[in-house]
Design an enzyme around this catalytic site. Structure first.
Site, mmCIF file in Angstrom:
data_model
loop_
_atom_site.group_PDB
_atom_site.id
_atom_site.type_symbol
_atom_site.label_atom_id
_atom_site.label_comp_id
_atom_site.label_asym_id
_atom_site.label_seq_id
_atom_site.Cartn_x
_atom_site.Cartn_y
_atom_site.Cartn_z
ATOM 1 N N ASN A 1 0.810 -1.232 0.000
ATOM 2 C CA ASN A 1 0.000 0.000 0.000
ATOM 3 C C ASN A 1 0.841 1.278 0.000
ATOM 4 O OD1 ASN A 1 0.760 -0.422 2.672
ATOM 5 N ND2 ASN A 1 -1.092 0.501 3.489
ATOM 6 N N GLU B 1 4.992 -3.282 12.327
ATOM 7 C CA GLU B 1 4.028 -2.203 12.087
ATOM 8 C C GLU B 1 2.842 -2.842 11.392
ATOM 9 O OE1 GLU B 1 6.296 1.216 10.473
ATOM 10 O OE2 GLU B 1 6.471 1.318 12.645
ATOM 11 N N CYS C 1 -2.793 1.940 6.597
ATOM 12 C CA CYS C 1 -2.881 1.390 7.954
ATOM 13 C C CYS C 1 -3.504 2.421 8.891
ATOM 14 C CB CYS C 1 -1.513 0.966 8.456
ATOM 15 S SG CYS C 1 -0.303 2.283 8.416
#
Ligand code: NAP
Length: 481
Positions: free
Chosen positions: A151, A249, A283
């Site tokens: 992404n 993450e 995210c």
């Protein structure tokens, strides 16, 4: 269509098995983008050997020289941002302006890390015994693995490579299978910037083969992973078996709390931007709105106004503000959540449909979707959808808003909109996330620590000075004079 290779020990080499796969443009899935190596364990072993062989030489290279290389790299990113932006859009679909912005952001992060390479890396302590000095120094970890998602195919790897190099580590990168061209381009820019052989290596291939081999290689002393909480957990387990350091993450279900806020139009504008950028595949995307009942109707109206201004289309076409979803898998996931939402009795305010009949041929386009009166227990309210779907949950008071905000496995980011300093402070204190944004959307900055709690992350925050905590290890030195 070009065939690309792995980058190992300063050379572009095909994978051992000479197998390749083809990537496709999510805006036109029948358009092939490039051919890439389907690497395996032997390629990982070669890359780790290359990184291990030059580990000491790179660690001994003076920090300011390592920083100078990063400055040249940052400059090259900046100069190539239009060309590089097109590659991002072709590989994963985000609108071109966003893609170009991502490259600019990566350059700023690399530049910050160039400066970090000249910062002090130790402390001196008073000694409890006369004639002694006591110091700590921070040393590089060694060979580190960078495993990244699709992404943010440029920012994510650069966020790992730049601090790794600044603090004297060598790297093996494994990019997402969907966005390998971006990783190839990064390696080409590093090469142009004067990177010595073996300091950064690139191995392209499936997560199960390349990722697992990296996680299990005893010479890899640290793994910086960005991706889903599921694969992150698996990575953590693998690393724990051999006590390798991790920086994870992971996913998020980020709330926007709107609590007696006067400027509802501003709140709606900020929320819509943070929810639908990158087609909701960030995210830190705002992925639930929690609003006091008294303001809910007005806020939903404003959200709708701003959603209607989104222009969905091929990210390369001027004026597009939201591209397709990145893959058919993402598209099907979004369809599934929207179906569940409809069946759960939530009120569909806008969207809810595919924009094409045959996504496999016409592109993975989905309408920006808003649900109101979503039950706080439903999957829409609790799970990471990673798409352009925004649920609104109505609550009675601030206490309930905070409870709903915390009622998820995730703890990445949150926004709070309020004119009451006391409410803002209360939320900042009690919401269990790594990042809180007061009166604006979830936009982070390029030198401020970034990370999550609960199932959203583990290990040192990335970006800014906290990156040092992952990319270095402390040694205490006692000297008797
Ligand atoms: P993913 O499926 O977890 O993949 C992430 C990376 O892990 C990819 O390179 C993938 O390779 C690799 N991988 C897959 N299986 C592996 C294994 N067994 N061992 C080691 N590596 C393996 O995530 P994604 O779909 O690419 O990205 C979306 C997720 O990333 C979302 O949950 C999002 O919230 C999260 N994310 C978090 C942040 C943050 O900073 N917190 C930032 C961006 C994204 P393949 O591509 O080859 O499968």
């Amino acid at each position: 269509m070009q065939r690309h290779h792995n980058f190992i020990n300063g050379s572009w080499v095909p994978p051992h098995g000479d197998e390749h796969y083809t990537t496709h443009n999510p805006a036109h899935p029948d358009q092939a983008v490039g051919e890439f190596p389907r690497s395996g364990a032997a390629d990982v072993a070669a890359a780790v050997t290359a990184a291990e062989n030059v580990r000491t030489a790179w660690a001994d290279t003076p920090g300011p020289q390592r920083g100078a290389l990063l400055l040249r790299f940052a400059q090259l990113l900046e100069e190539s941002k239009n060309e590089f932006g097109r590659i991002i859009t072709l590989e994963m679909g985000k609108a071109l302006a966003e893609a170009v912005g991502e490259v600019g952001r990566a350059a700023v992060e690399a530049r910050f890390m160039a400066g970090e390479a000249s910062q002090p890396l130790g402390e001196t302590y008073p000694s409890e015994r006369a004639g002694f000095t006591c110091q700590t120094v921070r040393e590089p970890l060694g060979v580190v693995a960078s495993i990244t998602p699709w992404n943010f195919p440029v920012v994510s790897p650069v966020r790992k490579i730049a601090p790794a190099l600044a603090y004297g580590n060598t790297v093996v990168c494994k990019p997402a299978s969907q966005t390998p061209w971006c990783a190839v381009f990064i390696a080409q820019l590093l090469e142009k910037a004067g990177l010595p052989k073996g300091v950064v290596n690139l191995v392209i291939g499936p997560g199960a083969a390349v990722g697992d081999a990296l996680v299990n290689d005893a010479r890899v002393r640290g793994i910086s992973f960005t991706g889903s909480s599921e694969i992150g957990t698996r990575t953590y387990e693998g690393a724990a078996r051999r006590l390798a350091k991790v920086q994870l993450e992971l996913g998020g279900k980020n709330p926007a709390l709107v609590l007696d806020y006067e400027d509802l139009d501003n709140a709606a504008k900020e929320i819509v931007a943070a929810a639908f950028l990158c087609s909701g595949q960030r995210c830190t995307a705002l992925s639930r709105v929690i609003v006091l009942e008294a303001q809910a109707d007005a806020l939903v109206g404003r959200l709708l106004d701003h959603i209607r201004r989104i222009k969905v289309g091929d990210g390369l076409i001027e004026g597009t503000t939201m591209g397709p979803l990145a893959s058919l898998a993402q598209f099907r996931t979004v369809e599934r959540y929207v179906k569940q939402g409809r069946e759960s009795g939530a009120a569909l305010v806008t969207g809810g449909n595919a924009l094409v009949k045959e996504p496999e041929r016409e592109g993975f386009y989905f309408e920006p979707t808003l649900f109101d009166r979503v039950n706080r227990e439903s999957p829409l309210a609790r799970e990471e959808i990673f798409g352009p779907v925004l649920p609104v949950i109505r609550v009675r008071n601030v206490e309930e808003a905070i409870a709903v905000a915390n009622d998820t496995r995730y703890g990445l980011a949150a926004s709070v909109f309020s004119n009451e300093p006391r409410v803002m402070q209360e939320c900042a204190r009690r919401i269990e996330t790594g990042m809180i944004h007061l009166n604006h959307g979830t936009a982070s900055q390029a030198h401020v620590p970034f990370g999550g709690r609960k199932d959203s992350g583990q290990g040192a925050f990335s970006i800014g000075p906290t990156a040092r905590d992952f990319f270095t290890v402390v040694k205490a030195i006692y000297t008797k004079w």
